[in-house]
Design a protein around this motif. Structure first.
Motif, PDB file in Angstrom:
ATOM      1  N   LEU A 194     -31.196 -86.597 -20.143  1.00 61.67           N
ATOM      2  CA  LEU A 194     -30.907 -86.463 -18.290  1.00 61.67           C
ATOM      3  C   LEU A 194     -30.280 -84.916 -18.118  1.00 61.67           C
ATOM      4  O   LEU A 194     -30.309 -84.240 -17.080  1.00 61.67           O
ATOM      5  CB  LEU A 194     -30.131 -87.505 -17.751  1.00 61.67           C
ATOM      6  CG  LEU A 194     -30.764 -88.933 -17.992  1.00 61.67           C
ATOM      7  CD1 LEU A 194     -29.911 -90.063 -17.456  1.00 61.67           C
ATOM      8  CD2 LEU A 194     -32.145 -88.729 -17.040  1.00 61.67           C
ATOM      9  N   ILE A 195     -29.257 -84.617 -18.983  1.00 64.37           N
ATOM     10  CA  ILE A 195     -28.581 -83.362 -18.854  1.00 64.37           C
ATOM     11  C   ILE A 195     -29.649 -82.156 -19.063  1.00 64.37           C
ATOM     12  O   ILE A 195     -29.506 -81.213 -18.098  1.00 64.37           O
ATOM     13  CB  ILE A 195     -27.478 -83.160 -20.066  1.00 64.37           C
ATOM     14  CG1 ILE A 195     -26.157 -84.143 -19.727  1.00 64.37           C
ATOM     15  CG2 ILE A 195     -27.127 -81.684 -19.953  1.00 64.37           C
ATOM     16  CD1 ILE A 195     -25.565 -83.793 -18.474  1.00 64.37           C
ATOM     17  N   LYS A 196     -30.592 -82.409 -20.108  1.00 64.39           N
ATOM     18  CA  LYS A 196     -31.698 -81.209 -19.909  1.00 64.39           C
ATOM     19  C   LYS A 196     -32.602 -81.276 -18.896  1.00 64.39           C
ATOM     20  O   LYS A 196     -32.796 -80.058 -18.126  1.00 64.39           O
ATOM     21  CB  LYS A 196     -32.630 -81.599 -21.136  1.00 64.39           C
ATOM     22  CG  LYS A 196     -32.212 -81.357 -22.670  1.00 64.39           C
ATOM     23  CD  LYS A 196     -33.197 -81.582 -23.508  1.00 64.39           C
ATOM     24  CE  LYS A 196     -32.788 -81.416 -25.056  1.00 64.39           C
ATOM     25  NZ  LYS A 196     -34.066 -81.631 -25.988  1.00 64.39           N
ATOM     26  N   ILE A 197     -32.815 -82.194 -18.233  1.00 68.32           N
ATOM     27  CA  ILE A 197     -33.721 -82.383 -17.062  1.00 68.32           C
ATOM     28  C   ILE A 197     -32.817 -81.657 -15.836  1.00 68.32           C
ATOM     29  O   ILE A 197     -33.340 -80.877 -15.168  1.00 68.32           O
ATOM     30  CB  ILE A 197     -33.987 -83.804 -16.476  1.00 68.32           C
ATOM     31  CG1 ILE A 197     -34.876 -84.172 -17.642  1.00 68.32           C
ATOM     32  CG2 ILE A 197     -34.658 -83.931 -15.049  1.00 68.32           C
ATOM     33  CD1 ILE A 197     -35.276 -85.886 -17.420  1.00 68.32           C
ATOM     34  N   MET A 198     -31.519 -81.995 -15.707  1.00 70.08           N
ATOM     35  CA  MET A 198     -30.795 -81.406 -14.578  1.00 70.08           C
ATOM     36  C   MET A 198     -30.524 -80.135 -14.944  1.00 70.08           C
ATOM     37  O   MET A 198     -30.547 -79.345 -14.001  1.00 70.08           O
ATOM     38  CB  MET A 198     -29.368 -82.220 -14.541  1.00 70.08           C
ATOM     39  CG  MET A 198     -29.463 -83.529 -14.066  1.00 70.08           C
ATOM     40  SD  MET A 198     -27.891 -84.227 -13.734  1.00 70.08           S
ATOM     41  CE  MET A 198     -27.140 -84.366 -15.304  1.00 70.08           C
ATOM     42  N   ARG A 199     -30.301 -79.515 -16.210  1.00 73.86           N
ATOM     43  CA  ARG A 199     -30.078 -78.129 -16.287  1.00 73.86           C
ATOM     44  C   ARG A 199     -31.233 -77.318 -16.122  1.00 73.86           C
ATOM     45  O   ARG A 199     -31.340 -76.213 -15.624  1.00 73.86           O
ATOM     46  CB  ARG A 199     -29.697 -77.949 -17.754  1.00 73.86           C
ATOM     47  CG  ARG A 199     -29.293 -76.526 -18.085  1.00 73.86           C
ATOM     48  CD  ARG A 199     -28.886 -76.467 -19.609  1.00 73.86           C
ATOM     49  NE  ARG A 199     -27.648 -77.205 -19.716  1.00 73.86           N
ATOM     50  CZ  ARG A 199     -27.148 -77.629 -20.876  1.00 73.86           C
ATOM     51  NH1 ARG A 199     -27.902 -77.454 -21.954  1.00 73.86           N
ATOM     52  NH2 ARG A 199     -25.958 -78.276 -20.926  1.00 73.86           N
TER      53      ARG A 199
END
Length: 89
Positions: A23-28
């Motif tokens: 999810l952090i990768k998606i948001m970034r």
């Protein structure tokens, strides 16, 4: 007859570590992409670097070169971030 050892009870509210990083990768990816687009819209449309009626050929060449180079850099960044495979469960 032997009894099976008790399995530790996991907290059902605890988020999986790998899911959290996914999810952090998606948001970034989304945040940096939107930031890149907003910066280029500001330079190109608001300041007039990309509008032929408001700009000189030199400024347009600078803007479109900047746009192309930063697009390639953003895509390379995204590729580097997403190329790592998720481990199998």
């Amino acid at each position: 007859m032997e009894e099976e050892p008790e399995k530790p009870v996991e907290d059902p509210n605890k988020m999986d570590y790998e899911l959290f990083h996914f999810l952090i990768k998606i948001m970034r990816t989304i945040f940096i992409g939107f930031f890149w687009m907003m910066l280029n819209v500001f330079l190109g449309l608001y300041l007039g670097f990309a509008v032929p009626e408001e700009s000189t050929p030199g400024r347009m060449i600078f803007f479109y070169a900047w746009f192309g180079i930063t697009l390639v850099a953003y895509l390379y960044f995204v590729w580097r971030m997403w190329r790592k495979k998720m481990s199998a469960p």
